[in-house]
Design a protein around this motif. Structure first.
Motif: not given
Ligand code: GLU
Length: 380
Positions: A156-161, A106-119, A147-154
């Protein structure tokens, strides 16, 4: 045979956790006594009141199609736990897994980015890819959100964390101020915060589970996903749900109407009964997991380097002490299965190379024996 399958399905690996369960069933069918420290499945029986409500629904003939979004009574009851929500904010899904799968569709157009902290849990990245999106993996620090790494990963193509606390596979629990900070970043940048709260009942550090839903100003950009599987040991019932602004729930329902339709009707009656259980029932299980965690951590530390889990029911030890013997978690997990007949999941499935995920959802004698077997084969 070279079958013409789609590129998107060819890019997907089977779920590491589900696949391992199938291997175990096969080994057991062949008479091999394997101890399962792999799957995250509670060993508590389903409460008698849940079973009774489910069979009563069957006896009453509640076996027909139901509303796509879930039984209204169940949605109303779930909404009570989320201030300002009603049934338009809730969809019942086939496990939290399906809620997440549909969310990415529902949220992703092609190429949309979802930020996922790992593991992170095995299915997140594959589900995002199946939706045409791109998982952006952001390593945590000592299993805590950076937090800083998550913020800087966001971008123009990011739709969600996507956050998951208590976390599978690390057992980390994120403090309220960290969750609040990530929530504010998402809100300010106009991206969704998806909070996978499958283990919300099992914060093992005290009663400190914190959902971003507690912060009213985040709710417009927040999607919470929860599950009955772990909280009520109802894994086979396949009941999860999402809580979100009504427009998102409406979109998910449209998708679900073409996917599975409704979730099993009589299982939902069981879920309704689960919500009436006294808090004490869950609290008793939480305390049991705390005791298991303490013992499992003690046994793990005798063999591996490991951080103490504060929630869920997993340990994620590093295989560093055995670096000379095993090239990877995959290598070592395969060897442990073969030599010790103990199943653990290679960390590689969770973007934790050189680690093993061990579940203490199975405790008592089995857990003791699992560690005993590993100790015997690993002894120099
Ligand atoms: N979530 C559990 C696990 O990680 C169940 C299996 C799955 O669906 O991945 O073991």
């Amino acid at each position: 045979m070279n079958l013409p399958l789609t590129e998107r399905i060819n890019r997907i690996e089977p779920s590491g956790t589900v696949q391992l369960t199938a291997i175990l069933q096969d080994l057991r069918a062949r008479g091999i006594d394997v101890i399962d420290m792999a799957v995250g499945e509670p060993d508590f029986p389903v409460d008698a009141a849940i079973v009774a409500a489910t069979s009563k629904a069957l006896d009453r003939g509640q076996t027909r199609y139901g509303p796509v979004g879930g039984l209204p009574a169940l949605r109303d009851r779930l909404a009570e736990d989320f201030e300002g929500c009603d049934q338009r904010n809730i969809i019942v899904t086939n496990g939290a897994k399906q809620a997440l799968y549909m969310l990415f569709q529902v949220l992703c157009e092609k190429g949309a980015e979802i930020i996922i902290p790992t593991p992170c849990w095995v299915s997140f990245s594959h589900q995002v890819k199946l939706a045409g999106g791109q998982p952006i993996l952001v390593p945590t620090r000592d299993h805590q959100l950076d937090i800083a790494a998550v913020e800087s990963a966001i971008g123009p193509r990011t739709v969600a964390v996507l956050i998951n606390s208590p976390n599978n596979p690390t057992g980390a629990v994120y403090p309220p101020e960290v969750i609040a900070a990530v929530g504010r970043i998402c809100r300010d940048k106009g991206v969704w915060l998806i909070s996978d709260e499958a283990y919300q009942a099992f914060d093992l550090g005290g009663n400190t589970f914190f959902s971003p839903f507690s912060i009213g100003t985040l709710r417009e950009r927040l999607i919470v996903v929860r599950s009955f599987s772990k909280t009520y040991a109802m894994t086979g019932f396949r009941i999860g749900y999402a809580v979100a602004p009504a427009a998102v729930i409406e979109a998910l329902s449209r998708l679900q109407s073409h996917l599975s339709g409704n979730v099993c009707t009589f299982a939902q009656h069981g879920a309704l009964a689960a919500l009436d259980l006294p808090n004490e029932t869950i609290e008793t299980q939480r305390r049991a997991y705390m005791r298991r965690r303490d013992r499992a951590f003690e046994l793990t530390r005798a063999l591996f380097d490991c951080r103490r889990p504060e929630g869920a029911f997993y340990l994620l030890p590093s295989i560093k002490p055995y670096a000379g013997r095993f090239k990877s978690g995959i290598d070592m997990a395969g060897w442990l299965l073969e030599k010790a007949h103990v199943a653990v999941v290679p960390g590689e499935h969770f973007f934790a190379p050189g680690h093993l995920r061990m579940s203490f959802a199975v405790g008592g004698k089995l857990m003791e024996e699992g560690f005993q077997r590993m100790q015997e084969v690993l002894a120099p």
